[in-house]
Scaffold this active site. Structure first.
Site, PDB file in Angstrom:
ATOM      1  N   LYS A   1       0.847  -1.204   0.000  1.00  0.00           N
ATOM      2  CA  LYS A   1       0.000   0.000   0.000  1.00  0.00           C
ATOM      3  C   LYS A   1       0.872   1.238   0.000  1.00  0.00           C
ATOM      4  CE  LYS A   1      -3.830  -2.230   2.341  1.00  0.00           C
ATOM      5  NZ  LYS A   1      -4.340  -2.673   3.634  1.00  0.00           N
TER       6      LYS A   1
ATOM      7  N   GLN B   1      -5.065  -1.417   9.569  1.00  0.00           N
ATOM      8  CA  GLN B   1      -4.990  -2.774   9.011  1.00  0.00           C
ATOM      9  C   GLN B   1      -5.648  -3.774   9.972  1.00  0.00           C
ATOM     10  OE1 GLN B   1      -3.780  -3.533   5.950  1.00  0.00           O
ATOM     11  NE2 GLN B   1      -4.243  -5.693   6.228  1.00  0.00           N
TER      12      GLN B   1
ATOM     13  N   ASP C   1     -11.548   2.789   3.953  1.00  0.00           N
ATOM     14  CA  ASP C   1     -11.957   1.384   3.932  1.00  0.00           C
ATOM     15  C   ASP C   1     -13.479   1.249   3.840  1.00  0.00           C
ATOM     16  OD1 ASP C   1     -10.089  -0.697   3.928  1.00  0.00           O
ATOM     17  OD2 ASP C   1      -9.530  -0.328   6.020  1.00  0.00           O
TER      18      ASP C   1
HETATM   19  N1  GUN Z   1      -7.307  -6.847   6.119  1.00  0.00           N
HETATM   20  C1  GUN Z   1      -7.663  -7.611   5.054  1.00  0.00           C
HETATM   21  N2  GUN Z   1      -8.349  -6.865   4.151  1.00  0.00           N
HETATM   22  C2  GUN Z   1      -8.410  -5.611   4.654  1.00  0.00           C
HETATM   23  C3  GUN Z   1      -8.968  -4.407   4.167  1.00  0.00           C
HETATM   24  O1  GUN Z   1      -9.566  -4.332   3.084  1.00  0.00           O
HETATM   25  N3  GUN Z   1      -8.815  -3.320   4.978  1.00  0.00           N
HETATM   26  C4  GUN Z   1      -8.168  -3.394   6.171  1.00  0.00           C
HETATM   27  N4  GUN Z   1      -8.093  -2.277   6.896  1.00  0.00           N
HETATM   28  N5  GUN Z   1      -7.637  -4.491   6.642  1.00  0.00           N
HETATM   29  C5  GUN Z   1      -7.748  -5.597   5.879  1.00  0.00           C
END
Ligand code: GUN
Length: 305
Positions: free
Chosen positions: A54, A98, A121
């Site tokens: 990311k 996350q 998100d």
């Molecule tokens: N962990 C797995 N997929 C995601 C996601 O799309 N967003 C976040 N914040 N954590 C994750």
């Protein structure tokens, strides 16, 4: 018949190009630089890989990237303090915590502490409610990526029979909401669904998001259906031989038995190279969208739901 492949990697590259174009226009015309803050608590190896990807892709499209790595024993108060700082920081337009968080932290409490307009998100309860009532929301990245691929492949989705396999808050439920908003007839199927094979077989659009390797067999798929495989599962692959340390090699597979599915589907996303790359591309898109909305500017075209 052999299904067409929906190339998520190529699609994601075009989204990143669009995002990069918007980012340079925001810089030239408004002296604005969208910024994304990613918070990682603990040392989960898979999460570390995601967070690194990311951060790299955020920088590549010209946005500011802020990484906050906290030790696994971080208290809820410390984490909430950081989120309050990021909520107030003008250079931060998107905040992602996350998941999964370590067990002593309440994910719902933490996610709902993020300012909804910075919740790239789309997990904050306000954004969930806005999406469910058809209002302007931040939309979760994985379902947004799936929707973009479905629209590109199928055009108008109105009236299509869509089955979403899986009912998670991250994928299944928001995916169903998005398909409903595009006027599909939506069924959510899950572990307790009776005659699940038959339910899936009547789908013109099948989105599999259950996290079980190759659960969807070829005969679950209707002739010519469009299949979106959200699963990313690692399985032992003895046919690939042994690693240097003597362990059996592994490979990634989706929730759909790909080799069987291509004989029935009209189009399918591969794993890897399907939904996965679209998720981060949509996170970048959401960050640009958040920056525009926060500054009262028109939303970037083609990057929202
Ligand atoms: N962990 C797995 N997929 C995601 C996601 O799309 N967003 C976040 N914040 N954590 C994750």
């Amino acid at each position: 018949m052999s299904a067409d492949l929906i190339d998520g990697k190529a699609f994601a590259a075009t989204i990143r190009e669009k995002v990069a174009g918007h980012v340079s226009r925001l810089a030239e015309d408004h002296a604005l630089k969208p910024g994304l803050a990613v918070v990682l608590v603990g040392e989960d190896p898979a999460s570390q890989v995601y967070v690194r990807n990311k951060a790299r892709q955020t920088a590549e499209v010209g946005m500011a990237s802020f990484e906050h790595r906290l030790p696994v024993e971080t208290s809820e108060a410390t984490l909430l303090g950081l989120i309050a700082q990021l909520n107030a920081a003008p250079e931060v337009h998107g905040i992602l915590v996350q998941l999964p968080l370590p067990g002593h932290l309440d994910s719902d409490l933490v996610i709902n502490a993020i300012a909804p307009e910075k919740d790239v998100d789309g997990f904050h309860i306000s954004n969930v409610g806005l999406l469910a009532t058809g209002q302007k929301a931040m939309v979760p990245c994985t379902p947004l990526g799936c929707l973009m691929m479905l629209r590109a492949r199928c055009g108008d989705l109105s009236g299509k029979r869509a089955v979403v396999l899986g009912r998670s808050n991250i994928v299944g439920k928001p995916m169903a909401q998005l398909l409903l908003r595009d006027s599909c007839t939506v069924t959510i199927a899950h572990s307790r669904t009776r005659e699940i094979e038959a339910v899936c077989r009547q789908a013109e659009i099948l989105v599999a998001a259950v996290g079980r390797a190759q659960m969807v067999r070829g005969d679950w798929i209707g002739e010519g259906a469009t299949v979106i495989d959200v699963g990313i599962n690692r399985i032992a692959a003895p046919e690939l031989g042994l690693r240097e340390d003597g362990a059996v090699k592994t490979r990634l597979v989706g929730d759909v038995a790909f080799d069987e599915a291509i004989e029935r589907a009209g189009a399918i996303t591969p794993v890897p190279g399907g939904v996965g790359p679209m998720t981060i591309a949509c996170l970048l898109a959401n960050t640009v969208t958040a920056c525009c909305r926060m500054n009262g500017l028109p939303e970037p075209e083609g990057l929202t739901a």
